[in-house]
Write a protein that holds these residues in place. Sequence first.
Motif, PDB file in Angstrom:
ATOM      1  N   ILE A   1       6.732   1.712   7.296  1.00 37.86           N
ATOM      2  CA  ILE A   1       5.506   1.045   7.738  1.00 37.86           C
ATOM      3  C   ILE A   1       5.634   0.706   9.219  1.00 37.86           C
ATOM      4  O   ILE A   1       6.621   0.116   9.651  1.00 37.86           O
ATOM      5  CB  ILE A   1       5.240  -0.245   6.927  1.00 37.86           C
ATOM      6  CG1 ILE A   1       5.043   0.102   5.440  1.00 37.86           C
ATOM      7  CG2 ILE A   1       3.999  -0.961   7.460  1.00 37.86           C
ATOM      8  CD1 ILE A   1       4.731  -1.097   4.564  1.00 37.86           C
ATOM      9  N   ASN A   2       4.632   1.113   9.971  1.00 39.95           N
ATOM     10  CA  ASN A   2       4.641   0.859  11.416  1.00 39.95           C
ATOM     11  C   ASN A   2       4.543  -0.628  11.736  1.00 39.95           C
ATOM     12  O   ASN A   2       3.749  -1.352  11.139  1.00 39.95           O
ATOM     13  CB  ASN A   2       3.441   1.553  12.086  1.00 39.95           C
ATOM     14  CG  ASN A   2       3.548   3.057  12.077  1.00 39.95           C
ATOM     15  OD1 ASN A   2       4.422   3.631  12.703  1.00 39.95           O
ATOM     16  ND2 ASN A   2       2.636   3.702  11.352  1.00 39.95           N
TER      17      ASN A   2
ATOM     18  N   TYR B   1      10.126   3.860   2.050  1.00 39.23           N
ATOM     19  CA  TYR B   1       8.798   3.881   2.656  1.00 39.23           C
ATOM     20  C   TYR B   1       8.895   3.362   4.084  1.00 39.23           C
ATOM     21  O   TYR B   1       9.682   2.455   4.373  1.00 39.23           O
ATOM     22  CB  TYR B   1       7.832   2.994   1.871  1.00 39.23           C
ATOM     23  CG  TYR B   1       7.533   3.475   0.481  1.00 39.23           C
ATOM     24  CD1 TYR B   1       6.393   4.236   0.210  1.00 39.23           C
ATOM     25  CD2 TYR B   1       8.397   3.181  -0.576  1.00 39.23           C
ATOM     26  CE1 TYR B   1       6.118   4.680  -1.075  1.00 39.23           C
ATOM     27  CE2 TYR B   1       8.130   3.633  -1.862  1.00 39.23           C
ATOM     28  CZ  TYR B   1       6.988   4.377  -2.105  1.00 39.23           C
ATOM     29  OH  TYR B   1       6.731   4.820  -3.371  1.00 39.23           O
TER      30      TYR B   1
ATOM     31  N   GLN C   1      -0.206   4.862   0.773  1.00 38.28           N
ATOM     32  CA  GLN C   1      -0.657   5.225   2.110  1.00 38.28           C
ATOM     33  C   GLN C   1       0.487   5.386   3.104  1.00 38.28           C
ATOM     34  O   GLN C   1       0.264   5.675   4.271  1.00 38.28           O
ATOM     35  CB  GLN C   1      -1.618   4.145   2.632  1.00 38.28           C
ATOM     36  CG  GLN C   1      -2.855   3.959   1.783  1.00 38.28           C
ATOM     37  CD  GLN C   1      -3.697   2.787   2.235  1.00 38.28           C
ATOM     38  OE1 GLN C   1      -3.682   2.413   3.410  1.00 38.28           O
ATOM     39  NE2 GLN C   1      -4.447   2.191   1.318  1.00 38.28           N
ATOM     40  N   GLN C   2       1.725   5.208   2.627  1.00 39.85           N
ATOM     41  CA  GLN C   2       2.871   5.218   3.535  1.00 39.85           C
ATOM     42  C   GLN C   2       3.728   6.481   3.360  1.00 39.85           C
ATOM     43  O   GLN C   2       3.835   7.015   2.261  1.00 39.85           O
ATOM     44  CB  GLN C   2       3.749   3.982   3.289  1.00 39.85           C
ATOM     45  CG  GLN C   2       3.013   2.673   3.160  1.00 39.85           C
ATOM     46  CD  GLN C   2       2.192   2.309   4.383  1.00 39.85           C
ATOM     47  OE1 GLN C   2       2.352   2.897   5.454  1.00 39.85           O
ATOM     48  NE2 GLN C   2       1.296   1.338   4.229  1.00 39.85           N
TER      49      GLN C   2
ATOM     50  N   ASP D   1      -1.222  -1.104   9.029  1.00 41.99           N
ATOM     51  CA  ASP D   1       0.203  -1.427   8.854  1.00 41.99           C
ATOM     52  C   ASP D   1       0.525  -2.778   9.481  1.00 41.99           C
ATOM     53  O   ASP D   1       1.269  -3.589   8.917  1.00 41.99           O
ATOM     54  CB  ASP D   1       1.080  -0.342   9.494  1.00 41.99           C
ATOM     55  CG  ASP D   1       1.200   0.893   8.625  1.00 41.99           C
ATOM     56  OD1 ASP D   1       0.661   0.894   7.501  1.00 41.99           O
ATOM     57  OD2 ASP D   1       1.840   1.871   9.070  1.00 41.99           O
TER      58      ASP D   1
ATOM     59  N   HIS E   1       0.835  -1.201   0.000  1.00 38.33           N
ATOM     60  CA  HIS E   1       0.000   0.000   0.000  1.00 38.33           C
ATOM     61  C   HIS E   1       0.876   1.261   0.000  1.00 38.33           C
ATOM     62  O   HIS E   1       0.753   2.123   0.874  1.00 38.33           O
ATOM     63  CB  HIS E   1      -0.942   0.008   1.202  1.00 38.33           C
ATOM     64  CG  HIS E   1      -1.864  -1.180   1.259  1.00 38.33           C
ATOM     65  ND1 HIS E   1      -2.983  -1.314   0.453  1.00 38.33           N
ATOM     66  CD2 HIS E   1      -1.813  -2.320   1.989  1.00 38.33           C
ATOM     67  CE1 HIS E   1      -3.590  -2.466   0.698  1.00 38.33           C
ATOM     68  NE2 HIS E   1      -2.892  -3.099   1.616  1.00 38.33           N
ATOM     69  N   TYR E   2       1.757   1.333  -0.976  1.00 37.90           N
ATOM     70  CA  TYR E   2       2.722   2.425  -1.054  1.00 37.90           C
ATOM     71  C   TYR E   2       2.073   3.809  -0.941  1.00 37.90           C
ATOM     72  O   TYR E   2       2.631   4.722  -0.322  1.00 37.90           O
ATOM     73  CB  TYR E   2       3.492   2.360  -2.368  1.00 37.90           C
ATOM     74  CG  TYR E   2       4.515   1.245  -2.454  1.00 37.90           C
ATOM     75  CD1 TYR E   2       5.505   1.079  -1.487  1.00 37.90           C
ATOM     76  CD2 TYR E   2       4.497   0.358  -3.527  1.00 37.90           C
ATOM     77  CE1 TYR E   2       6.438   0.065  -1.577  1.00 37.90           C
ATOM     78  CE2 TYR E   2       5.450  -0.657  -3.626  1.00 37.90           C
ATOM     79  CZ  TYR E   2       6.412  -0.799  -2.651  1.00 37.90           C
ATOM     80  OH  TYR E   2       7.337  -1.805  -2.749  1.00 37.90           O
TER      81      TYR E   2
ATOM     82  N   GLU F   1       1.862   8.683  12.469  1.00 40.54           N
ATOM     83  CA  GLU F   1       0.769   8.784  11.499  1.00 40.54           C
ATOM     84  C   GLU F   1       0.138  10.172  11.546  1.00 40.54           C
ATOM     85  O   GLU F   1      -0.195  10.759  10.502  1.00 40.54           O
ATOM     86  CB  GLU F   1      -0.298   7.725  11.798  1.00 40.54           C
ATOM     87  CG  GLU F   1       0.106   6.322  11.426  1.00 40.54           C
ATOM     88  CD  GLU F   1       0.211   6.121   9.925  1.00 40.54           C
ATOM     89  OE1 GLU F   1      -0.502   6.805   9.161  1.00 40.54           O
ATOM     90  OE2 GLU F   1       1.011   5.271   9.505  1.00 40.54           O
TER      91      GLU F   1
ATOM     92  N   VAL G   1      11.312  -0.600   1.604  1.00 34.43           N
ATOM     93  CA  VAL G   1      10.313  -0.556   2.670  1.00 34.43           C
ATOM     94  C   VAL G   1      10.961  -0.951   3.989  1.00 34.43           C
ATOM     95  O   VAL G   1      11.663  -1.964   4.066  1.00 34.43           O
ATOM     96  CB  VAL G   1       9.140  -1.512   2.376  1.00 34.43           C
ATOM     97  CG1 VAL G   1       8.169  -1.541   3.551  1.00 34.43           C
ATOM     98  CG2 VAL G   1       8.414  -1.087   1.103  1.00 34.43           C
TER      99      VAL G   1
END
Length: 248
Positions: free
Chosen positions: A117-118, A115, A67-68, A202, A64-65, A136, A81
Amino acid sequence: MGKSQTGKKDYKQQRQKEMEKKKSTQRLMGWSLAIVLVAFLVLIVVSIMHGKGTGKTVEDKEFHYDQQPALGKSDAPVKIVEFADFKCPACKQFDQLILPQVKKDFVDTGIAQIYFINFPIISPDADSRTAAMAGEAVFRQSPEEFWKFYEAVYAKQGDEHTKWATSDALVQIAKESNLKLDFDKLKKDIDDNTYAQAVRDDEAIAAKLRVNSTPTVYINGNAVPDSDTFKYSAIKDAIEKAKGDAKP
């Protein structure tokens, strides 16, 4: 004499039945063990296929690039990532030892885009999640300020065994770093769990990919083995290979 022979015959028949029963039990146990072994091997294979560093490429849509938080040119041929936790000491080391070189050699030159991601794993039910929601909240307010916040939080990271990533502390870090944000909104967003779902999303990505540690790094969908995560030469080789593979 006849009775004796009959007794012997009965004894032999009984022994034969017992032997057959024993063999049957052994066969049953053997088949059961074989089934368990096959099931175990299947689980191992499935785990490997979904694991890290196997060469299996994860499709772009899985991350989901869009959204990051991203750093670098959107048309960069290499996508890196990082699954990370702001409370993770190893993530701090990755930020301070590896990322600066990656940025200099590949992000600033337009070759790679990074990117974030949590993956709140240190204290997922406490301040790891608070820090993730803070990140976020910063990102949703101002995407370009996210990476400044990222650097600032790691620079001021507390002990992983203490609850230091509170909303007050995180907002203070943002203020001291002179981020261009509405700090009252940031505080409210953290306290109200405004972006809790974004963090859960995430975590769902991490779960689907079977990520189980931080930092975990993917380069163009290929997981970097844990043993190579802190070897810049290995990261560099992986990026250069990904760049070559991405050529039309």
